[in-house]
Scaffold this active site. Structure first.
Site, PDB file in Angstrom:
ATOM      1  N   GLU A 100       0.845  -1.192   0.000  1.00 13.61           N
ATOM      2  CA  GLU A 100       0.000   0.000   0.000  1.00 13.61           C
ATOM      3  C   GLU A 100       0.883   1.245   0.000  1.00 13.61           C
ATOM      4  O   GLU A 100       1.951   1.263   0.620  1.00 13.61           O
ATOM      5  CB  GLU A 100      -0.904  -0.047   1.253  1.00 13.61           C
ATOM      6  CG  GLU A 100      -1.736   1.179   1.522  1.00 13.61           C
ATOM      7  CD  GLU A 100      -2.822   1.445   0.495  1.00 13.61           C
ATOM      8  OE1 GLU A 100      -2.504   1.498  -0.700  1.00 13.61           O
ATOM      9  OE2 GLU A 100      -3.988   1.622   0.913  1.00 13.61           O
ATOM     10  N   ASP A 101       0.422   2.283  -0.696  1.00 13.94           N
ATOM     11  CA  ASP A 101       1.213   3.511  -0.761  1.00 13.94           C
ATOM     12  C   ASP A 101       1.285   4.216   0.586  1.00 13.94           C
ATOM     13  O   ASP A 101       2.343   4.610   1.049  1.00 13.94           O
ATOM     14  CB  ASP A 101       0.656   4.457  -1.842  1.00 13.94           C
ATOM     15  CG  ASP A 101      -0.846   4.684  -1.737  1.00 13.94           C
ATOM     16  OD1 ASP A 101      -1.480   4.222  -0.762  1.00 13.94           O
ATOM     17  OD2 ASP A 101      -1.409   5.330  -2.642  1.00 13.94           O
ATOM     18  N   ASP A 104      -3.313   5.914   6.238  1.00 11.84           N
ATOM     19  CA  ASP A 104      -3.780   7.193   6.754  1.00 11.84           C
ATOM     20  C   ASP A 104      -4.667   6.916   7.974  1.00 11.84           C
ATOM     21  O   ASP A 104      -4.163   6.668   9.065  1.00 11.84           O
ATOM     22  CB  ASP A 104      -4.512   7.901   5.601  1.00 11.84           C
ATOM     23  CG  ASP A 104      -4.928   9.320   5.916  1.00 11.84           C
ATOM     24  OD1 ASP A 104      -4.350   9.948   6.804  1.00 11.84           O
ATOM     25  OD2 ASP A 104      -5.860   9.819   5.257  1.00 11.84           O
ATOM     26  N   PHE A 153      -1.392  16.233   3.541  1.00 14.02           N
ATOM     27  CA  PHE A 153      -1.744  15.508   2.328  1.00 14.02           C
ATOM     28  C   PHE A 153      -0.539  15.478   1.394  1.00 14.02           C
ATOM     29  O   PHE A 153      -0.070  16.518   0.942  1.00 14.02           O
ATOM     30  CB  PHE A 153      -2.952  16.156   1.647  1.00 14.02           C
ATOM     31  CG  PHE A 153      -3.653  15.197   0.735  1.00 14.02           C
ATOM     32  CD1 PHE A 153      -4.552  14.269   1.243  1.00 14.02           C
ATOM     33  CD2 PHE A 153      -3.393  15.212  -0.632  1.00 14.02           C
ATOM     34  CE1 PHE A 153      -5.188  13.361   0.405  1.00 14.02           C
ATOM     35  CE2 PHE A 153      -4.033  14.302  -1.473  1.00 14.02           C
ATOM     36  CZ  PHE A 153      -4.925  13.387  -0.952  1.00 14.02           C
ATOM     37  N   ARG A 166       0.828  11.734  -9.864  1.00 12.90           N
ATOM     38  CA  ARG A 166       1.256  10.359  -9.567  1.00 12.90           C
ATOM     39  C   ARG A 166       2.655  10.072 -10.110  1.00 12.90           C
ATOM     40  O   ARG A 166       3.398   9.286  -9.541  1.00 12.90           O
ATOM     41  CB  ARG A 166       0.286   9.345 -10.198  1.00 12.90           C
ATOM     42  CG  ARG A 166      -1.072   9.264  -9.530  1.00 12.90           C
ATOM     43  CD  ARG A 166      -1.797   8.009  -9.990  1.00 12.90           C
ATOM     44  NE  ARG A 166      -3.226   8.049  -9.768  1.00 12.90           N
ATOM     45  CZ  ARG A 166      -3.822   7.728  -8.616  1.00 12.90           C
ATOM     46  NH1 ARG A 166      -3.096   7.349  -7.590  1.00 12.90           N
ATOM     47  NH2 ARG A 166      -5.130   7.782  -8.502  1.00 12.90           N
TER      48      ARG A 166
HETATM   49  P1  IMP Z   1      -7.010   5.236   4.821  1.00  7.73           P
HETATM   50  O1  IMP Z   1      -8.097   4.246   4.593  1.00  7.73           O
HETATM   51  O2  IMP Z   1      -7.509   6.509   5.450  1.00  7.73           O
HETATM   52  O3  IMP Z   1      -5.819   4.677   5.541  1.00  7.73           O
HETATM   53  O4  IMP Z   1      -6.545   5.768   3.393  1.00  7.73           O
HETATM   54  C1  IMP Z   1      -5.958   5.000   2.467  1.00  7.73           C
HETATM   55  C2  IMP Z   1      -5.971   5.652   1.100  1.00  7.73           C
HETATM   56  O5  IMP Z   1      -6.296   7.053   1.105  1.00  7.73           O
HETATM   57  C3  IMP Z   1      -4.592   5.568   0.530  1.00  7.73           C
HETATM   58  O6  IMP Z   1      -4.396   4.344  -0.107  1.00  7.73           O
HETATM   59  C4  IMP Z   1      -4.567   6.714  -0.437  1.00  7.73           C
HETATM   60  O7  IMP Z   1      -5.116   6.331  -1.674  1.00  7.73           O
HETATM   61  C5  IMP Z   1      -5.471   7.761   0.187  1.00  7.73           C
HETATM   62  N1  IMP Z   1      -4.671   8.750   0.915  1.00  7.73           N
HETATM   63  C6  IMP Z   1      -4.555   8.899   2.241  1.00  7.73           C
HETATM   64  N2  IMP Z   1      -3.738   9.913   2.564  1.00  7.73           N
HETATM   65  C7  IMP Z   1      -3.300  10.418   1.389  1.00  7.73           C
HETATM   66  C8  IMP Z   1      -2.392  11.486   1.058  1.00  7.73           C
HETATM   67  O8  IMP Z   1      -1.798  12.182   1.899  1.00  7.73           O
HETATM   68  N3  IMP Z   1      -2.184  11.701  -0.276  1.00  7.73           N
HETATM   69  C9  IMP Z   1      -2.788  10.965  -1.252  1.00  7.73           C
HETATM   70  N4  IMP Z   1      -3.645   9.960  -0.975  1.00  7.73           N
HETATM   71  C10 IMP Z   1      -3.893   9.692   0.337  1.00  7.73           C
END
Ligand code: IMP
Length: 180
Positions: A100-101, A104, A153, A166
Site C-alpha cells: 500500500e502507498d 492514513d 496531504f 502520480r
Molecule cells: P485510509 O483508509 O484513510 O488509511 O486511506 C488509504 C488511502 O487514502 C490511501 O491508499 C490513499 O489512496 C489515500 N490517501 C490517504 N492519505 C493520502 C495522502 O496524503 N495523499 C494521497 N492519498 C492519500
C-alpha cells in the site's frame, strides 16, 4: 490571478525513496526466502510505482495481483470501504504481502486485511511505503514501513491529488493556492 500559484515542496527525494526500497526489498527477500512464493498484492492505483520498483529488487519467486478500493472523494463515510476491483488469484493457503502507498486513517487496510484473513490466507503481512501515524483512527500493524510522514496531504510517486502528480519521482506536499 495566475492560473497556478501552487508549489510542491519535496518531502522525500527520489534518491531516499529508492535507497529505502533497496533496504525493504532485502528484508522481504530474506523473510520469504525458502518458503512458498508470496502473493504480492498492490492496492490500486497509488501503490503501482512503489510496487514495481520494490519487486524488481526481490530475487525470489513471487506472484503479483492487484486490488482496488474506494478512496477519498468516493462520497462514502470514512469507515466504509468498497472493493472496486477484487484480486484475480485465490488467497486460500497463500502467504499474502499487501503493498500500500500510504496508511492514513487505517480504515482501508483494516478492512482489506480482515477480508484476506477471512478468505483463508496462511499469512497476511503489510508493506506500506508511508505511514501517516498522526491520522490513524483504527490500528493497523505495518510489517515493513518505508517512511513515517506528518499529518499532511502528500503527493507523488503514485499518490495523487485528483489524479494528478502520480508520476513525480519523489514525495511532496502542495504549498500555496491555485485557481485552476
Ligand atoms: P485510509 O483508509 O484513510 O488509511 O486511506 C488509504 C488511502 O487514502 C490511501 O491508499 C490513499 O489512496 C489515500 N490517501 C490517504 N492519505 C493520502 C495522502 O496524503 N495523499 C494521497 N492519498 C492519500
Amino acid at each position: 490571478m495566475s492560473a497556478n500559484a501552487t508549489r510542491i515542496r519535496e518531502l522525500i527525494s527520489a534518491e531516499r525513496l529508492q535507497a529505502r526500497l533497496t533496504e525493504l526489498a532485502a528484508e522481504i527477500e530474506s523473510d520469504y526466502r525458502g518458503g512458498d512464493p508470496p502473493l504480492c498484492i498492490g492496492v490500486l492505483k497509488g501503490s503501482v510505482f512503489f510496487l514495481v520498483d520494490l519487486l524488481k529488487r526481490i530475487d525470489i519467486p513471487l506472484h503479483v495481483d492487484f486490488l482496488q478500493t474506494s478512496s477519498y472523494g468516493s462520497g462514502t463515510e470514512p469507515g466504509e470501504v468498497r472493493i472496486l476491483k477484487d484480486v484475480d488469484l485465490p488467497l486460500r493457503g497463500r502467504h499474502v504481502l499487501l503493498l500500500e502507498d500510504i496508511v492514513d486513517t487505517g480504515y482501508t487496510l483494516n478492512t482489506v486485511l480482515a477480508l484476506f484473513r477471512f478468505r483463508g490466507a496462511s499469512s497476511v503481512k503489510l508493506c506500506a511505503l508511508l505511514d501517516k501515524r498522526g491520522a490513524r483512527q483504527v490500528e493497523v500493524p505495518i510489517d515493513y514501513c518505508g517512511f513515517e510522514v506528518e499529518n499532511v496531504f502528500v503527493l507523488g510517486y503514485g499518490l495523487d491529488v485528483d489524479e494528478r502528480y502520480r508520476n513525480l519521482p519523489y514525495i511532496g506536499v502542495l504549498e500555496g493556492a491555485t485557481d485552476e
